[in-house]
Motif scaffolding. Sequence first.
Motif, short mmCIF file in Angstrom:
data_model
loop_
_atom_site.label_atom_id
_atom_site.label_comp_id
_atom_site.label_asym_id
_atom_site.label_seq_id
_atom_site.Cartn_x
_atom_site.Cartn_y
_atom_site.Cartn_z
N SER A 180 0.83 -1.20 0.00
CA SER A 180 0.00 0.00 0.00
C SER A 180 0.87 1.25 0.00
O SER A 180 0.61 2.21 -0.74
N HIS A 267 -7.90 9.21 -7.19
CA HIS A 267 -9.00 8.32 -6.82
C HIS A 267 -8.53 6.86 -6.83
O HIS A 267 -8.85 6.08 -5.93
N GLU A 268 -7.79 6.50 -7.88
CA GLU A 268 -7.25 5.13 -7.96
C GLU A 268 -6.33 4.84 -6.79
O GLU A 268 -6.38 3.77 -6.17
N ASP A 270 -6.27 6.21 -3.77
CA ASP A 270 -7.03 6.07 -2.51
C ASP A 270 -7.77 4.74 -2.45
O ASP A 270 -7.84 4.09 -1.40
N MET A 271 -8.31 4.30 -3.59
CA MET A 271 -9.04 3.03 -3.62
C MET A 271 -8.09 1.86 -3.35
O MET A 271 -8.40 0.96 -2.56
N ASP A 274 -7.04 1.68 0.29
CA ASP A 274 -8.14 1.20 1.14
C ASP A 274 -8.33 -0.31 1.00
O ASP A 274 -8.47 -1.03 2.00
N VAL A 275 -8.32 -0.81 -0.23
CA VAL A 275 -8.53 -2.25 -0.45
C VAL A 275 -7.38 -3.06 0.13
O VAL A 275 -7.59 -4.09 0.80
N LEU A 303 -15.55 -5.34 -2.29
CA LEU A 303 -14.15 -5.18 -2.72
C LEU A 303 -13.97 -5.60 -4.17
O LEU A 303 -13.31 -4.91 -4.96
N ARG A 306 -15.35 -2.97 -6.47
CA ARG A 306 -14.48 -1.80 -6.59
C ARG A 306 -13.31 -2.09 -7.53
O ARG A 306 -12.87 -1.22 -8.30
N GLN A 309 -13.95 -1.90 -11.38
CA GLN A 309 -14.04 -0.59 -12.02
C GLN A 309 -12.63 -0.03 -12.24
O GLN A 309 -11.74 -0.21 -11.41
N GLN A 310 -12.46 0.64 -13.35
CA GLN A 310 -11.18 1.28 -13.65
C GLN A 310 -11.43 2.54 -14.46
O GLN A 310 -11.80 2.48 -15.62
N HIS A 327 -5.37 -4.87 -10.80
CA HIS A 327 -6.74 -5.13 -10.36
C HIS A 327 -7.07 -6.62 -10.48
O HIS A 327 -7.68 -7.20 -9.58
#
Length: 381
Positions: A180, A267-268, A270-271, A274-275, A303, A306, A309-310, A327
């Motif tokens: 991360s 945005h990517e 942060d996602m 988080d995951v 999860l 999320r 999506q890309q 992903h």
Amino acid sequence: MPERLKNLLYSIMGRGTWRQVVRMNVSLILSGIVATAIHLDEPVWALITSVIVITQSRLTQTLSTGREQIVGTLIGAAAGMSAIALEQYTSLSVGMVFWVMLMPLAVLVALRPKMRVAIVTLMVVLLFPATGEPFSRPLQRIASIMTGVVVSFAVSFFVLRGEARREVLGNAASLLRRLSDLLSGALQNHPDHDALATVDTMCRSLLQDMNDGVQEAEVEHPASLAKHDPLVLRLPGLLRRIRSDAIFIARAGTEGETAHTGDILAHERDMLVDVLGQMAARCDRLAATRRGHTLPDDDMRPLLDRLEQQEGEHWTPVMRFAVGLLHADMRLAVRNIWSDGRTDDGPFPLDGHPMVAEAGFEPAGKAASVPMPEGRGRPSS
């Protein structure tokens, strides 16, 4: 209590150092008791051998060290008894027969360094003073050494043995958090090459610890790990794939790919953070549960959604491809972690992944290219 002393005590307790202290003391006490009970003349050699074997923190290391002790002891004992025979039936001095027998052992140790205990045994048998019959001396000392090895094995198996499963899952959680950090640093406008290289070094170390833990788990549960705890067996390969994808993204970022996207990657970023954090928390929870106990998987579907999506229509082709592959591998890891590895999703073993090769950060001018498998194209990093 001073803060430094608090940190030291916390480190000792957290790493299980106290377990090793207890095991060593138990091994020493039991070696002395057993050596005395079977009336060995020199029980001190049992104690010395016990310390050598039990100081290994892992069961696999203990088995390896014990095996080396046994084989080396037998070779050294044979050399020692031959030396005593030469001393008894020829006019050669102790020093002369010692050097005669030392030469072949020195060649053996040069070829197989782990057999160095053979030379130590020769010295113990021949050079240390002793009373009694000449040939009873090596037999007594060999018996003492074997006693120390056997007792150490028993203590390693039965006294406060750490569970390798918990270690693998705990290291997996730590690795996911480092990944991360790696992706958070890579998906910036101007990634810090040196900082990313430092984080990647920690990732490699944790992967090696996970592999060692899997070997330990296989010794603890021979022929049953794949059936009863498949996640432990699969985790290193799954996270190696994610780490390789993260390296590809980081290398693309340091070579200017993120400069073309700017804040679109926020945005990517942060996602993913988080995951990966949720995956690490899941591993921590699994480590705290007993083997075979399952946790609810209610939060797996969100999860996966999320990661499906890309938002990359404005990204460069290289970054869009790299993030898409990340992903896919993260979805595979999520399905396995949330099902305790009891899923048919994904190729196992994981050797066919295009980024499993040990790619990493190299000094400027020595960038490592990543080989592409036959039949599957991928941009070079």
